[in-house]
Scaffold this motif. Structure first.
Motif, PDB file in Angstrom:
ATOM      1  N   LEU A   1      34.949  -2.590  36.791  1.00 45.49           N
ATOM      2  CA  LEU A   1      35.198  -2.413  35.369  1.00 45.49           C
ATOM      3  C   LEU A   1      33.850  -2.220  34.680  1.00 45.49           C
ATOM      4  O   LEU A   1      33.045  -3.157  34.639  1.00 45.49           O
ATOM      5  CB  LEU A   1      35.901  -3.637  34.770  1.00 45.49           C
ATOM      6  N   PRO A   2      33.551  -1.025  34.150  1.00 45.93           N
ATOM      7  CA  PRO A   2      32.274  -0.822  33.463  1.00 45.93           C
ATOM      8  C   PRO A   2      32.131  -1.798  32.297  1.00 45.93           C
ATOM      9  O   PRO A   2      33.059  -1.978  31.494  1.00 45.93           O
ATOM     10  CB  PRO A   2      32.358   0.622  32.967  1.00 45.93           C
ATOM     11  N   THR A   3      30.966  -2.445  32.215  1.00 45.70           N
ATOM     12  CA  THR A   3      30.714  -3.481  31.214  1.00 45.70           C
ATOM     13  C   THR A   3      29.298  -3.303  30.662  1.00 45.70           C
ATOM     14  O   THR A   3      28.374  -3.054  31.445  1.00 45.70           O
ATOM     15  CB  THR A   3      30.869  -4.883  31.843  1.00 45.70           C
ATOM     16  N   PRO A   4      29.108  -3.418  29.351  1.00 43.51           N
ATOM     17  CA  PRO A   4      27.768  -3.243  28.778  1.00 43.51           C
ATOM     18  C   PRO A   4      26.711  -4.030  29.532  1.00 43.51           C
ATOM     19  O   PRO A   4      26.953  -5.131  30.029  1.00 43.51           O
ATOM     20  CB  PRO A   4      27.942  -3.745  27.344  1.00 43.51           C
ATOM     21  N   LYS A   5      25.519  -3.477  29.564  1.00 39.04           N
ATOM     22  CA  LYS A   5      24.488  -3.792  30.548  1.00 39.04           C
ATOM     23  C   LYS A   5      24.111  -5.272  30.651  1.00 39.04           C
ATOM     24  O   LYS A   5      24.144  -6.014  29.684  1.00 39.04           O
ATOM     25  CB  LYS A   5      23.237  -2.972  30.272  1.00 39.04           C
ATOM     26  N   SER A   6      23.784  -5.635  31.882  1.00 38.64           N
ATOM     27  CA  SER A   6      23.330  -6.981  32.251  1.00 38.64           C
ATOM     28  C   SER A   6      24.278  -8.082  31.789  1.00 38.64           C
ATOM     29  O   SER A   6      23.883  -9.027  31.104  1.00 38.64           O
ATOM     30  CB  SER A   6      21.922  -7.239  31.708  1.00 38.64           C
ATOM     31  N   PRO A   7      25.556  -7.991  32.153  1.00 36.94           N
ATOM     32  CA  PRO A   7      26.480  -9.062  31.758  1.00 36.94           C
ATOM     33  C   PRO A   7      26.180 -10.352  32.515  1.00 36.94           C
ATOM     34  O   PRO A   7      25.786 -10.331  33.673  1.00 36.94           O
ATOM     35  CB  PRO A   7      27.851  -8.506  32.141  1.00 36.94           C
ATOM     36  N   HIS A   8      26.343 -11.461  31.835  1.00 38.36           N
ATOM     37  CA  HIS A   8      26.141 -12.779  32.452  1.00 38.36           C
ATOM     38  C   HIS A   8      27.504 -13.454  32.625  1.00 38.36           C
ATOM     39  O   HIS A   8      28.110 -13.378  33.679  1.00 38.36           O
ATOM     40  CB  HIS A   8      25.203 -13.620  31.594  1.00 38.36           C
ATOM     41  N   GLY A   9      28.033 -14.052  31.554  1.00 40.42           N
ATOM     42  CA  GLY A   9      29.331 -14.697  31.655  1.00 40.42           C
ATOM     43  C   GLY A   9      30.447 -13.715  31.935  1.00 40.42           C
ATOM     44  O   GLY A   9      30.392 -12.542  31.552  1.00 40.42           O
ATOM     45  N   CYS A  10      31.455 -14.202  32.642  1.00 43.43           N
ATOM     46  CA  CYS A  10      32.659 -13.423  32.945  1.00 43.43           C
ATOM     47  C   CYS A  10      33.829 -14.372  32.733  1.00 43.43           C
ATOM     48  O   CYS A  10      34.062 -15.245  33.568  1.00 43.43           O
ATOM     49  CB  CYS A  10      32.607 -12.909  34.379  1.00 43.43           C
ATOM     50  N   ASP A  11      34.511 -14.252  31.612  1.00 48.01           N
ATOM     51  CA  ASP A  11      35.431 -15.296  31.191  1.00 48.01           C
ATOM     52  C   ASP A  11      36.819 -14.736  30.906  1.00 48.01           C
ATOM     53  O   ASP A  11      36.950 -13.643  30.340  1.00 48.01           O
ATOM     54  CB  ASP A  11      34.868 -15.990  29.950  1.00 48.01           C
ATOM     55  N   VAL A  12      37.854 -15.494  31.280  1.00 44.91           N
ATOM     56  CA  VAL A  12      39.241 -15.049  31.157  1.00 44.91           C
ATOM     57  C   VAL A  12      39.967 -15.998  30.207  1.00 44.91           C
ATOM     58  O   VAL A  12      39.916 -17.222  30.379  1.00 44.91           O
ATOM     59  CB  VAL A  12      39.932 -15.026  32.534  1.00 44.91           C
ATOM     60  N   ASP A  13      40.659 -15.442  29.212  1.00 43.80           N
ATOM     61  CA  ASP A  13      41.316 -16.291  28.214  1.00 43.80           C
ATOM     62  C   ASP A  13      42.527 -16.992  28.829  1.00 43.80           C
ATOM     63  O   ASP A  13      42.985 -16.635  29.921  1.00 43.80           O
ATOM     64  CB  ASP A  13      41.706 -15.453  26.991  1.00 43.80           C
ATOM     65  N   PRO A  14      43.062 -18.020  28.157  1.00 46.39           N
ATOM     66  CA  PRO A  14      44.140 -18.826  28.758  1.00 46.39           C
ATOM     67  C   PRO A  14      45.384 -18.053  29.145  1.00 46.39           C
ATOM     68  O   PRO A  14      46.119 -18.461  30.045  1.00 46.39           O
ATOM     69  CB  PRO A  14      44.449 -19.860  27.664  1.00 46.39           C
ATOM     70  N   THR A  15      45.652 -16.922  28.485  1.00 47.78           N
ATOM     71  CA  THR A  15      46.844 -16.146  28.828  1.00 47.78           C
ATOM     72  C   THR A  15      46.620 -15.269  30.053  1.00 47.78           C
ATOM     73  O   THR A  15      47.574 -14.767  30.645  1.00 47.78           O
ATOM     74  CB  THR A  15      47.263 -15.236  27.662  1.00 47.78           C
ATOM     75  N   GLY A  16      45.360 -15.032  30.392  1.00 48.78           N
ATOM     76  CA  GLY A  16      45.033 -14.156  31.505  1.00 48.78           C
ATOM     77  C   GLY A  16      44.974 -12.692  31.141  1.00 48.78           C
ATOM     78  O   GLY A  16      44.773 -11.839  32.006  1.00 48.78           O
ATOM     79  N   GLU A  17      45.100 -12.363  29.858  1.00 49.34           N
ATOM     80  CA  GLU A  17      45.115 -10.966  29.428  1.00 49.34           C
ATOM     81  C   GLU A  17      43.709 -10.392  29.245  1.00 49.34           C
ATOM     82  O   GLU A  17      43.444  -9.254  29.622  1.00 49.34           O
ATOM     83  CB  GLU A  17      45.890 -10.830  28.113  1.00 49.34           C
ATOM     84  N   TYR A  18      42.798 -11.198  28.687  1.00 43.02           N
ATOM     85  CA  TYR A  18      41.488 -10.656  28.331  1.00 43.02           C
ATOM     86  C   TYR A  18      40.391 -11.170  29.264  1.00 43.02           C
ATOM     87  O   TYR A  18      40.296 -12.379  29.531  1.00 43.02           O
ATOM     88  CB  TYR A  18      41.145 -11.004  26.888  1.00 43.02           C
ATOM     89  N   ILE A  19      39.591 -10.250  29.737  1.00 38.36           N
ATOM     90  CA  ILE A  19      38.434 -10.563  30.568  1.00 38.36           C
ATOM     91  C   ILE A  19      37.204 -10.233  29.734  1.00 38.36           C
ATOM     92  O   ILE A  19      36.971  -9.070  29.383  1.00 38.36           O
ATOM     93  CB  ILE A  19      38.425  -9.748  31.875  1.00 38.36           C
ATOM     94  N   ILE A  20      36.434 -11.256  29.378  1.00 41.37           N
ATOM     95  CA  ILE A  20      35.310 -11.080  28.466  1.00 41.37           C
ATOM     96  C   ILE A  20      34.034 -10.862  29.279  1.00 41.37           C
ATOM     97  O   ILE A  20      33.670 -11.687  30.125  1.00 41.37           O
ATOM     98  CB  ILE A  20      35.128 -12.301  27.547  1.00 41.37           C
ATOM     99  N   GLY A  21      33.355  -9.762  28.996  1.00 42.83           N
ATOM    100  CA  GLY A  21      32.076  -9.479  29.626  1.00 42.83           C
ATOM    101  C   GLY A  21      30.949  -9.680  28.635  1.00 42.83           C
ATOM    102  O   GLY A  21      30.891  -9.003  27.600  1.00 42.83           O
ATOM    103  N   ASN A  22      30.079 -10.633  28.930  1.00 36.64           N
ATOM    104  CA  ASN A  22      28.993 -10.972  28.008  1.00 36.64           C
ATOM    105  C   ASN A  22      27.726 -10.217  28.408  1.00 36.64           C
ATOM    106  O   ASN A  22      26.904 -10.705  29.189  1.00 36.64           O
ATOM    107  CB  ASN A  22      28.739 -12.480  28.029  1.00 36.64           C
ATOM    108  N   GLY A  23      27.572  -9.000  27.884  1.00 36.25           N
ATOM    109  CA  GLY A  23      26.400  -8.184  28.195  1.00 36.25           C
ATOM    110  C   GLY A  23      25.172  -8.690  27.460  1.00 36.25           C
ATOM    111  O   GLY A  23      25.072  -8.561  26.243  1.00 36.25           O
ATOM    112  N   LYS A  24      24.219  -9.260  28.194  1.00 37.05           N
ATOM    113  CA  LYS A  24      23.060  -9.896  27.560  1.00 37.05           C
ATOM    114  C   LYS A  24      22.255  -8.920  26.707  1.00 37.05           C
ATOM    115  O   LYS A  24      21.621  -9.315  25.734  1.00 37.05           O
ATOM    116  CB  LYS A  24      22.141 -10.506  28.627  1.00 37.05           C
ATOM    117  N   LEU A  25      22.239  -7.651  27.090  1.00 38.69           N
ATOM    118  CA  LEU A  25      21.444  -6.657  26.375  1.00 38.69           C
ATOM    119  C   LEU A  25      22.306  -5.752  25.502  1.00 38.69           C
ATOM    120  O   LEU A  25      21.865  -4.691  25.065  1.00 38.69           O
ATOM    121  CB  LEU A  25      20.641  -5.814  27.372  1.00 38.69           C
TER     122      LEU A  25
END
Length: 658
Positions: free
Chosen positions: A324-348
């Motif tokens: 899954l392409p994600t904005p550059k240098s992601p650190h955290g990879c987090d899934v909400d309680p419903t399982g629908e959203y996968i959050i990509g924390n791109g540090k830059l």
């Protein structure tokens, strides 16, 4: 006039303080802004905290247990580093826990704890945590708060995207941060690209006793695998790993690993791979790794070297892995309680990206690919995008969820925690942290059922926040009330080591299961003695074995003679107490090890090799009663070859050795 002005100013300040610290009216309506911060974190003497917080020690190699909301430190659990206070890694029983394929390793870098789950909810049985430097996963039993198992991860380096568990604790994962040659061999580093691999290891967990075993290892492209989280609810059966350095650079990564506009989140359908493996798929490969297990019956650990591992090549399981392409240098990879959203924390990145699991499945079904990397399909960014949080802050690292439709993200550069709403992607609130926050934790935030009362932020820098202690400035955690629309900072407190991550759970899910009685009759240690009458001293060649008991407030035997310079003296010491809060300690002058801190009903061993003649004392190191100071004994050491017989005293009577 100055005096009158000062008096009026003082009255104004007092009035303001009294107003803000009053009963707050209807607290249920006012939420986080009612009452004073001090009132909200105060836990009266004799009362218990509402939550346990298990906070990683980072470079300490250990796991710390704090209470929330008080921030009180209750215990440091030895995991990957020797601990002289508890004799972990010093006594003969626990030394095998720190064995690896590299030998005895007395330290590691502990990063990410996670609590076992059942049906997507915390169950309070075990905590797992990763060793980052020498790749390992440890399991802590929460009935005793002791490390009971450590498994080494082969073919890996920098075990960072670990140790997160699936919804029913089917697996705990171990993802490599540093890709390395597979198999390991002597090769030029400049040939990194295409030749180095990143291992993602799935460790099965026995649902009855928690026994761990490496089920399979996926040999991925040679990127850096940073963090991970499991799917839940609709996305159960998937695991998501952030990657960076998709450029496969090997030098000056701060520049060379930030060239691509986007890196990836690797989506792993572990159910599909599990089915493939259960049907005979995968390749068995030679390896060498340690599996260390502590027995509650023998109070001793064993280390077994494993010689084989099952390797899965992604190309052999089509449809199991996607990028899954994600904005550059992601650190955290987090899934909400419903399982629908996968959050990509791109540090830059300037925005915070949420991928949609539903859209991901549709893109896979429609084969909406944007090329491939080493045979793994890359999905189109626009087709999997669930939403974007605009201008959230600088340097997003990690997101947790409160179970009420809100998410909370740390921003390392702008030093803040930002609250935003899932679905609308609007920023609701932001609060500063002090300073450079890394990760955060909401109790149960990595589950289907978060307990959205507090968020704990873990800060890397605390310059000027506390009284100075030299150049090593403490790191800290800060507690926020999140029960209202706006967050409220309640407390900050220093932490041990470097807190990378934490896991929180309501105290009621653990404390009632905490073991209270340690029955002596269940002790199956090789050298246990269960009564003072069984105490003895046995010489075999130049080895002297002392079978000793301890109870308030004496040792048995307490005087020993006939030991010689050059002997190897084993103290096998059993604590005859059985109530959980009566440990005893023992230390011997000149012993090149730590004390023993022996729990009730247990037996531990240390070795003493006397170098000088004389009469040398030993004593109890842990206060146990009003006569604690009287709990002592002596060992007489004679010259090598002396004819002084081995004798010892029981109840004041001298007895000859066996």
């Amino acid at each position: 006039m100055k005096t009158i002005f000062k008096s009026l100013l003082a009255l104004t300040i007092v009035s303001t303080i009294l107003s803000s610290c009053g009963n707050g009216g209807d607290k249920g309506k006012q939420g986080a802004l009612s009452g004073s911060a001090a009132e909200k974190v105060y836990v009266a003497p004799g009362e218990h905290d509402e939550f346990y917080a298990f906070v990683s020690g980072g470079f300490s190699g250990q796991l710390a247990v704090y209470g929330l909301p008080s921030g009180r430190l209750f215990k440091v659990i030895p995991v990957f580093s020797v601990d002289a206070e508890k004799a972990y890694g010093f006594n003969e029983e626990t030394k095998p826990m720190l064995n690896t394929s590299h030998g005895f390793i007395p330290w590691d870098d502990s990063h990410h704890p996670d609590i076992s789950q059942t049906a997507g909810e915390l169950d309070g049985r075990w905590v797992f945590i990763n060793g980052n430097n020498t790749p390992r996963i440890a399991k802590i039993d929460l009935t005793t708060f002791e490390t009971t198992e450590i498994i080494e991860i082969p073919n890996s380096a920098g075990n960072h995207s670990s140790s997160f568990v699936t919804e029913n604790t089917e697996y705990v994962v171990a993802g490599t941060r540093f890709s390395v040659p597979y198999p390991q061999r002597d090769m030029p580093i400049k040939e990194y690209k295409g030749n180095f691999k990143g291992a993602l290891t799935f460790i099965s967990v026995d649902p009855k006793d928690g026994t761990m075993d490496i089920k399979f290892q996926i040999m991925m492209p040679g990127f850096n695998y940073d963090l991970s989280h499991p799917g839940r609810g609709k996305s159960h059966g998937w695991f998501f790993f952030t990657t960076y350095n998709t450029e496969e650079a090997n030098s000056l990564l701060e520049v060379n690993a930030s060239q691509n506009d986007k890196d990836f989140i690797a989506a792993i359908n572990w159910k599909k791979i599990e089915e493939y493996v259960n049907n005979g798929g995968g390749t068995k490969a030679p390896t060498n790794y340690a599996h260390n297990v502590y027995s509650d019956e023998t109070h001793s650990a064993t280390s077994t070297m494993k010689k084989e591992i099952l390797i899965v090549n992604p190309s052999d399981v089509p449809g199991a892995i996607y990028f899954l392409p994600t904005p550059k240098s992601p650190h955290g990879c987090d899934v909400d309680p419903t399982g629908e959203y996968i959050i990509g924390n791109g540090k830059l990145a300037a925005e915070l990206t949420a991928h949609s699991f539903t859209k991901m499945l549709a893109a896979i079904e429609g084969k909406k690919f944007d090329g491939e990397a080493y045979g793994i399909p890359i999905l189109k960014y626009e087709d999997i995008l669930g939403g974007v949080v605009k201008q959230p802050g600088l340097g997003p690292l990690h997101t947790e969820f409160d179970g009420k439709g809100y998410a909370y993200t740390t921003f390392f550069i702008s030093s803040e925690v930002v609250k935003w709403k899932l679905g609308t992607w609007e920023v609701i609130d932001r609060k500063p942290t002090y300073y450079s926050v890394g990760h955060l934790m909401i109790p149960g935030g990595n589950s289907r059922k978060p307990f959205g009362k507090y968020v704990l932020a873990m800060n890397k820098i605390t310059k000027d926040r506390y009284i100075p202690t030299g150049p090593e400035v403490t790191q800290s955690a800060q507690l926020y009330d999140i029960t209202g629309e706006k967050m409220e900072l309640l407390l900050d407190f220093p932490t041990i080591g470097e807190p990378h991550y934490a896991a929180g759970i309501p105290a009621e899910l653990i404390k009632e299961r905490s073991k209270k009685i340690y029955k002596l009759e269940e002790n199956k240690h090789k050298y246990v003695v269960k009564t003072e009458a069984e105490s003895k001293v046995v010489r075999t060649g130049n080895e002297v074995h002392i079978y000793m008991t301890m109870i308030r407030s004496h040792f048995s035997p307490d005087n020993i003679e006939g030991v010689q310079v050059g002997d190897k003296v084993y103290f096998h010491v059993t604590n005859l107490e059985q109530d959980y809060d009566v440990p005893h300690g023992i230390a011997m002058i000149g012993a090149q090890t730590s004390e023993l801190l022996i729990m009730p009903g247990q037996t531990e061993t240390f070795v003493w090799e006397p170098k000088q003649v004389g009469v040398w004392p030993f004593y109890c190191t842990d206060f146990c009663s009003a006569l604690h100071q009287e709990m002592q004994g002596y060992v007489r050491v004679s010259p090598k070859g002396s004819n002084v017989p081995v004798t010892y005293t029981l109840d004041g009577d001298a007895i000859g050795a066996e």
